[in-house]
Scaffold this active site. Structure first.
Site, PDB file in Angstrom:
ATOM      1  N   GLU A  60     -57.397  75.207 -42.337  1.00  0.00           N
ATOM      2  CA  GLU A  60     -57.483  75.562 -41.004  1.00  0.00           C
ATOM      3  C   GLU A  60     -58.889  75.405 -40.569  1.00  0.00           C
ATOM      4  O   GLU A  60     -59.554  76.115 -39.857  1.00  0.00           O
ATOM      5  CB  GLU A  60     -57.025  76.783 -40.598  1.00  0.00           C
ATOM      6  CG  GLU A  60     -55.494  76.919 -40.961  1.00  0.00           C
ATOM      7  CD  GLU A  60     -54.966  78.328 -40.695  1.00  0.00           C
ATOM      8  OE1 GLU A  60     -53.535  78.337 -40.205  1.00  0.00           O
ATOM      9  OE2 GLU A  60     -55.433  79.201 -41.068  1.00  0.00           O
TER      10      GLU A  60
HETATM   11  C1  TNX Z   1     -52.086  80.668 -41.671  1.00  0.00           C
HETATM   12  S1  TNX Z   1     -51.706  79.975 -44.588  1.00  0.00           S
HETATM   13  C2  TNX Z   1     -53.200  80.784 -42.540  1.00  0.00           C
HETATM   14  C3  TNX Z   1     -53.798  82.187 -42.738  1.00  0.00           C
HETATM   15  C4  TNX Z   1     -53.061  83.151 -41.823  1.00  0.00           C
HETATM   16  C5  TNX Z   1     -51.605  82.917 -42.020  1.00  0.00           C
HETATM   17  C6  TNX Z   1     -50.688  83.505 -41.327  1.00  0.00           C
HETATM   18  C7  TNX Z   1     -53.269  79.486 -44.768  1.00  0.00           C
HETATM   19  C8  TNX Z   1     -53.670  78.998 -45.729  1.00  0.00           C
HETATM   20  N1  TNX Z   1     -53.805  79.992 -43.401  1.00  0.00           N
HETATM   21  O1  TNX Z   1     -55.046  82.103 -42.300  1.00  0.00           O
HETATM   22  O2  TNX Z   1     -53.304  84.428 -42.168  1.00  0.00           O
HETATM   23  O3  TNX Z   1     -51.344  81.676 -41.642  1.00  0.00           O
HETATM   24  O4  TNX Z   1     -49.276  83.595 -41.919  1.00  0.00           O
END
Ligand code: TNX
Length: 538
Positions: free
Chosen positions: A344
């Site tokens: 992300e």
């Molecule tokens: C996505 S899964 C994220 C996290 C959040 C999560 C909450 C991932 C690699 N990144 O930063 O905590 O969703 O479900």
């Protein structure tokens, strides 16, 4: 009155009775000289069928012989004298049994009522074990102590939940077992909310009981930096002091971290540290202004949005920073992996993201570790041995496979333990859907995505993100009873997995959850009431 009887005696002819008395007096004679030799008290077997056990994960093969052996305070655990490590594993096992059970080195012949732990090359495969339980004794064999450790979890599950000083009957038969995947784990996010060393140890105990072998610690994120870095002290002094919702936060000193690593090692569990980068870095950016492209430190962040922060990928200091951080953590991490996050990073343009990930991989290699990253890292050129953790986009996993990478399977819609069970679940998020106990269990890593084949898969991991959980009880509620299912997906043969049968085994594990004081979710999908029926039969 105790129910001990000399069962052999009842079957003896007069002739053998004399022989028995002779032997008894002989043993009394030797006991005068040295160690007291206690007379063998045999407890008559009862009928126990271990094929109707509730072992999770389900073993490869269980052959019941429908009798039993009683463990008593007189039971001794004998280990091969050559292995000091095996002594430690036996001590671990003993801690769950009666206090009067001893651990001793084995030299002589096997005798009634004891447990023998034996390293034996005939048992091939990592973590594989063979367990033989007869009316005489228990013998657990494995190639190495790790296999013995996994087999001990099976013995624990074959015994009644509370093992005290009384007699405990265990069913007879043979179990052969080995894992499907070499990597089976869970992730704990200690960044969104901080959990202390004791909480992490509790989490590790849960994993160990279900034969998982990795714990992935998500140590840093926008809301908190949770691991002491001696060369960048403000990361924790400033960046560790809050959490989602504005709570007080916290962090592990390097000594704390070593204690966690040691505790995990004793349970044959590898700790995988994650320092998320280049995104999810607001806590670091807030602690050191020079890591920002504009040189201005943002405020600490206590809400739940993602994707807004990035290290400045053009600055040299950024690479000095990650070199120091990775170096300090790698130096106190005995396991082979270092997780660089990489997810992300919406605030990092792809043209900057790719060279950043490439450099980060170089640095991890320089410090002697293998890279793991969330599936987005497959946009970069992966180094050999880099591992892609599939959570969101299967195309990214495929990008990784094309570069020769192995995949850790954590598909969010099945494996995310922070998803709510249903619409009324108080804790958890729901962006990847609701994950009831059956949804969490009914999937196969090797077939869930057409382009990810069994041979591409390193294993399975269930992450727990902690935006909505603040203590071990809340963790327990989201983790249980999903975690045993993930353990079974990683360990057991897919052909032996079946929800209708599994849910009965799972229901029986309520007794374990209660004994371990776990605040589990009492899903309507699981027939917990079978335990009450069992109780009424007693
Ligand atoms: C996505 S899964 C994220 C996290 C959040 C999560 C909450 C991932 C690699 N990144 O930063 O905590 O969703 O479900």
């Amino acid at each position: 009155m105790r129910h001990f009887i000399f069962s052999k005696l009842t079957n003896l002819t007069m002739k053998s009775l004399y022989l028995f008395l002779f032997m008894l007096s002989f043993s009394i004679l030797i006991s005068c000289e040295g160690q007291k030799e206690e007379e063998v008290i045999r407890i008559p077997p009862t009928q126990i069928d271990i094929s109707s056990n509730s072992i999770i994960p389900v073993p490869v093969s269980v052959k019941a012989t429908n009798s039993s052996l009683a463990l008593t305070p007189r039971t001794t655990i004998y280990v091969d004298t050559t292995s000091g490590e095996l002594f430690k594993v036996a001590e671990f096992f003993r801690s769950f049994l009666s206090d009067s059970i001893k651990v001793e080195g084995f030299t002589g012949t096997k005798t009634y009522g004891n447990i023998y732990l034996n390293l034996n090359d005939s048992i091939a495969g990592n973590e594989a074990y063979k367990l033989d339980i007869t009316e005489e004794f228990i013998q657990l064999k494995a190639k190495d102590t790790e296999g013995i450790f996994r087999g001990i979890q099976t013995i624990r599950q074959l015994l009644p939940v509370s093992v005290n000083d009384s007699v405990q009957h265990i069913g007879t038969g043979t179990i052969t077992d080995s894992p499907t995947y070499g990597y089976r784990g869970a992730m704990l996010d200690v960044a969104r909310h901080f959990f202390n060393v004791d909480d992490v140890k509790t989490f590790i105990d849960w994993l160990a009981f279900y034969k998982m072998n990795t714990i992935h610690l998500h140590l840093t994120d926008d809301q908190g930096w949770r691991i002491e870095i001696k060369s960048w002290p403000n990361l924790t002094a400033h960046g560790g002091q809050t959490a989602v919702g504005g709570g007080e936060g916290g962090f592990f000193t390097q000594e704390d971290y070593k204690e966690i690593v040691h505790y995990a090692q004793q349970r044959y569990i590898t700790v995988i540290p994650e320092v998320d980068m280049p995104g999810h870095t607001n806590a670091a950016l807030s602690s050191y202004p020079e890591l920002n492209c504009n040189g201005i430190a943002p405020k600490m962040y206590t809400k739940m949005q993602v994707g807004f922060s990035t290290l400045c990928t053009d600055k040299e200091i950024t690479y000095k920073f990650i070199d120091d951080v990775i170096g300090e953590i790698a130096a106190i991490t005995p396991g082979p992996y270092f997780h660089i996050g990489g997810d992300e990073s919406h605030a990092t343009p792809l043209k900057d993201y790719i060279p950043f990930i490439n450099k980060a991989q170089e640095i991890v290699h320089k410090h002697g570790k293998q890279v793991i990253g969330w599936d987005e890292i497959a946009h970069a050129g992966l180094k050999e041995n880099s591992v892609v953790q599939y959570w969101n986009e299967s195309e990214n996993a495929v990008r990784g496979i094309k570069q020769g990478a192995k995949i850790i399977m954590s598909p969010a819609s099945k494996a995310y333990m922070d998803m709510k069970y249903h619409k009324d679940t108080q804790l958890g998020l729901r962006w990847a859907g609701y994950i009831e106990i059956d949804t969490a269990y009914i999937w196969n890593p090797a077939t869930i995505e057409a382009d990810i084949k069994k041979e591409n898969i390193l294993g399975v991991e269930a992450p727990l993100w902690s935006e909505t959980v603040t203590d071990i009880n809340e963790i327990g509620y989201l983790v249980f009873p999903r975690l045993p299912g993930y353990a079974e997906i990683g360990w057991s043969r897919d052909s032996l997995r079946n929800w209708d049968e599994y849910k009965l085994r799972l229901a029986k594990h309520a007794n374990w959850f209660e004994a371990m004081d776990i605040n589990y979710y009492k899903s309507e999908k699981v027939p917990w009431e079978i335990n009450e029926i069992d109780d009424s039969l007693k």
